[in-house]
Motif scaffolding. Structure first.
Motif, PDB file in Angstrom:
ATOM      1  N   VAL A   1       0.843  -1.207   0.000  1.00 21.77           N
ATOM      2  CA  VAL A   1       0.000   0.000   0.000  1.00 21.77           C
ATOM      3  C   VAL A   1       0.871   1.247   0.000  1.00 21.77           C
ATOM      4  N   LEU A   2       1.905   1.270   0.823  1.00 20.99           N
ATOM      5  CA  LEU A   2       2.803   2.426   0.872  1.00 20.99           C
ATOM      6  C   LEU A   2       3.522   2.618  -0.460  1.00 20.99           C
ATOM      7  N   ALA A   3       4.018   1.530  -1.055  1.00 18.72           N
ATOM      8  CA  ALA A   3       4.725   1.625  -2.336  1.00 18.72           C
ATOM      9  C   ALA A   3       3.809   2.152  -3.435  1.00 18.72           C
ATOM     10  N   ARG A   4       2.577   1.660  -3.475  1.00 18.60           N
ATOM     11  CA  ARG A   4       1.634   2.149  -4.493  1.00 18.60           C
ATOM     12  C   ARG A   4       1.328   3.628  -4.291  1.00 18.60           C
ATOM     13  N   TYR A   5       1.159   4.037  -3.035  1.00 15.38           N
ATOM     14  CA  TYR A   5       0.889   5.448  -2.743  1.00 15.38           C
ATOM     15  C   TYR A   5       2.043   6.323  -3.220  1.00 15.38           C
ATOM     16  N   LEU A   6       3.267   5.905  -2.910  1.00 19.60           N
ATOM     17  CA  LEU A   6       4.426   6.694  -3.315  1.00 19.60           C
ATOM     18  C   LEU A   6       4.555   6.767  -4.837  1.00 19.60           C
ATOM     19  N   LEU A   7       4.337   5.641  -5.518  1.00 19.29           N
ATOM     20  CA  LEU A   7       4.430   5.642  -6.984  1.00 19.29           C
ATOM     21  C   LEU A   7       3.321   6.461  -7.632  1.00 19.29           C
ATOM     22  N   GLU A   8       2.106   6.347  -7.115  1.00 19.05           N
ATOM     23  CA  GLU A   8       0.989   7.094  -7.699  1.00 19.05           C
ATOM     24  C   GLU A   8       1.107   8.590  -7.437  1.00 19.05           C
ATOM     25  N   ASN A   9       1.887   8.978  -6.437  1.00 17.33           N
ATOM     26  CA  ASN A   9       2.116  10.395  -6.157  1.00 17.33           C
ATOM     27  C   ASN A   9       3.472  10.859  -6.681  1.00 17.33           C
ATOM     28  N   ARG A  10       3.975  10.129  -7.650  1.00 20.52           N
ATOM     29  CA  ARG A  10       5.165  10.489  -8.416  1.00 20.52           C
ATOM     30  C   ARG A  10       6.431  10.613  -7.580  1.00 20.52           C
ATOM     31  N   CYS A  11       6.576   9.782  -6.597  1.00 26.46           N
ATOM     32  CA  CYS A  11       7.788   9.761  -5.781  1.00 26.46           C
ATOM     33  C   CYS A  11       8.860   8.973  -6.528  1.00 26.46           C
ATOM     34  N   ARG A  12      10.031   9.554  -6.642  1.00 22.72           N
ATOM     35  CA  ARG A  12      11.141   8.883  -7.327  1.00 22.72           C
ATOM     36  C   ARG A  12      12.054   8.211  -6.331  1.00 22.72           C
ATOM     37  N   ILE A  13      12.695   7.162  -6.746  1.00 24.36           N
ATOM     38  CA  ILE A  13      13.640   6.439  -5.899  1.00 24.36           C
ATOM     39  C   ILE A  13      14.996   7.118  -5.982  1.00 24.36           C
ATOM     40  N   SER A  14      15.604   7.347  -4.840  1.00 18.92           N
ATOM     41  CA  SER A  14      16.957   7.883  -4.786  1.00 18.92           C
ATOM     42  C   SER A  14      17.908   6.737  -4.478  1.00 18.92           C
ATOM     43  N   SER A  15      18.751   6.397  -5.427  1.00 24.78           N
ATOM     44  CA  SER A  15      19.672   5.274  -5.257  1.00 24.78           C
ATOM     45  C   SER A  15      20.625   5.493  -4.091  1.00 24.78           C
ATOM     46  N   SER A  16      21.019   6.735  -3.846  1.00 22.12           N
ATOM     47  CA  SER A  16      21.954   6.993  -2.749  1.00 22.12           C
ATOM     48  C   SER A  16      21.333   6.673  -1.390  1.00 22.12           C
ATOM     49  N   VAL A  17      20.024   6.876  -1.255  1.00 27.76           N
ATOM     50  CA  VAL A  17      19.344   6.530   0.000  1.00 27.76           C
ATOM     51  C   VAL A  17      19.225   5.020   0.125  1.00 27.76           C
ATOM     52  N   LEU A  18      18.832   4.341  -0.938  1.00 29.45           N
ATOM     53  CA  LEU A  18      18.671   2.888  -0.895  1.00 29.45           C
ATOM     54  C   LEU A  18      19.993   2.158  -0.683  1.00 29.45           C
ATOM     55  N   ASP A  19      21.096   2.736  -1.169  1.00 33.13           N
ATOM     56  CA  ASP A  19      22.403   2.093  -1.010  1.00 33.13           C
ATOM     57  C   ASP A  19      22.826   1.995   0.449  1.00 33.13           C
ATOM     58  N   ARG A  20      22.223   2.789   1.323  1.00 31.32           N
ATOM     59  CA  ARG A  20      22.572   2.749   2.746  1.00 31.32           C
ATOM     60  C   ARG A  20      21.941   1.558   3.464  1.00 31.32           C
ATOM     61  N   PHE A  21      20.980   0.912   2.846  1.00 35.80           N
ATOM     62  CA  PHE A  21      20.260  -0.186   3.490  1.00 35.80           C
ATOM     63  C   PHE A  21      20.603  -1.512   2.844  1.00 35.80           C
ATOM     64  N   ASN A  22      20.592  -2.569   3.661  1.00 38.84           N
ATOM     65  CA  ASN A  22      20.792  -3.919   3.167  1.00 38.84           C
ATOM     66  C   ASN A  22      19.417  -4.482   2.824  1.00 38.84           C
ATOM     67  N   ILE A  23      19.054  -4.453   1.565  1.00 40.83           N
ATOM     68  CA  ILE A  23      17.735  -4.885   1.116  1.00 40.83           C
ATOM     69  C   ILE A  23      17.748  -6.401   0.921  1.00 40.83           C
ATOM     70  N   PRO A  24      16.846  -7.128   1.594  1.00 39.44           N
ATOM     71  CA  PRO A  24      16.826  -8.590   1.436  1.00 39.44           C
ATOM     72  C   PRO A  24      16.414  -8.986   0.017  1.00 39.44           C
ATOM     73  N   ARG A  25      16.944 -10.075  -0.428  1.00 29.37           N
ATOM     74  CA  ARG A  25      16.657 -10.580  -1.768  1.00 29.37           C
ATOM     75  C   ARG A  25      15.959 -11.931  -1.676  1.00 29.37           C
ATOM     76  N   CYS A  26      15.152 -12.218  -2.679  1.00 32.97           N
ATOM     77  CA  CYS A  26      14.525 -13.533  -2.783  1.00 32.97           C
ATOM     78  C   CYS A  26      15.590 -14.535  -3.240  1.00 32.97           C
ATOM     79  N   PRO A  27      15.443 -15.795  -2.840  1.00 29.78           N
ATOM     80  CA  PRO A  27      16.405 -16.804  -3.312  1.00 29.78           C
ATOM     81  C   PRO A  27      16.450 -16.909  -4.831  1.00 29.78           C
TER      82      PRO A  27
END
Length: 118
Positions: free
Chosen positions: A32-58
């Protein structure tokens, strides 16, 4: 109906007892949060995401966006004596379910923002 109402009224308690249900609640909230952000034209900042260890699917990036339909059937029968009669009882239980995690492309805007919002 009473059982469904009791589960709805105590849903967070049920989810706390069953880890898989709590995980689905968290996935739903994140979706729900991701859809809200995308529908309100929020862009992803790679520099912010690079600070987090994002889990991956196998499976990596090639995982399916659908949880397969669960179909389980159980049948049982019993014979009992009631007075001078023999009674045959049959029971049939069926469970069906499944989840589609894909996001329809037509509802998410593709307009680019001049600067990142995060």
């Amino acid at each position: 109906v009473r059982m469904a109402k009791a589960i709805s009224d105590n849903f967070l308690d049920v989810a706390a007892q069953i880890p898989a249900v709590m995980e689905l609640v968290r996935v739903a909230r994140a979706t729900v949060l991701a859809r809200y952000l995308l529908e309100n034209r929020c862009r992803i900042s790679s520099s912010v995401l690079d600070r987090f260890n994002i889990p991956r699917c196998p499976e990596g990036n090639a995982y399916s966006l659908e949880i397969p339909t669960l179909r389980k059937q159980r049948r049982s029968s019993s014979v009992s004596r009631r007075g001078s009669r023999l009674v045959l009882e049959k029971q049939h239980h069926a469970i069906h379910g499944g989840v589609d995690l894909s996001v329809p492309g037509s509802k998410i805007c593709s307009t680019k923002m001049p600067r990142p919002l995060l």
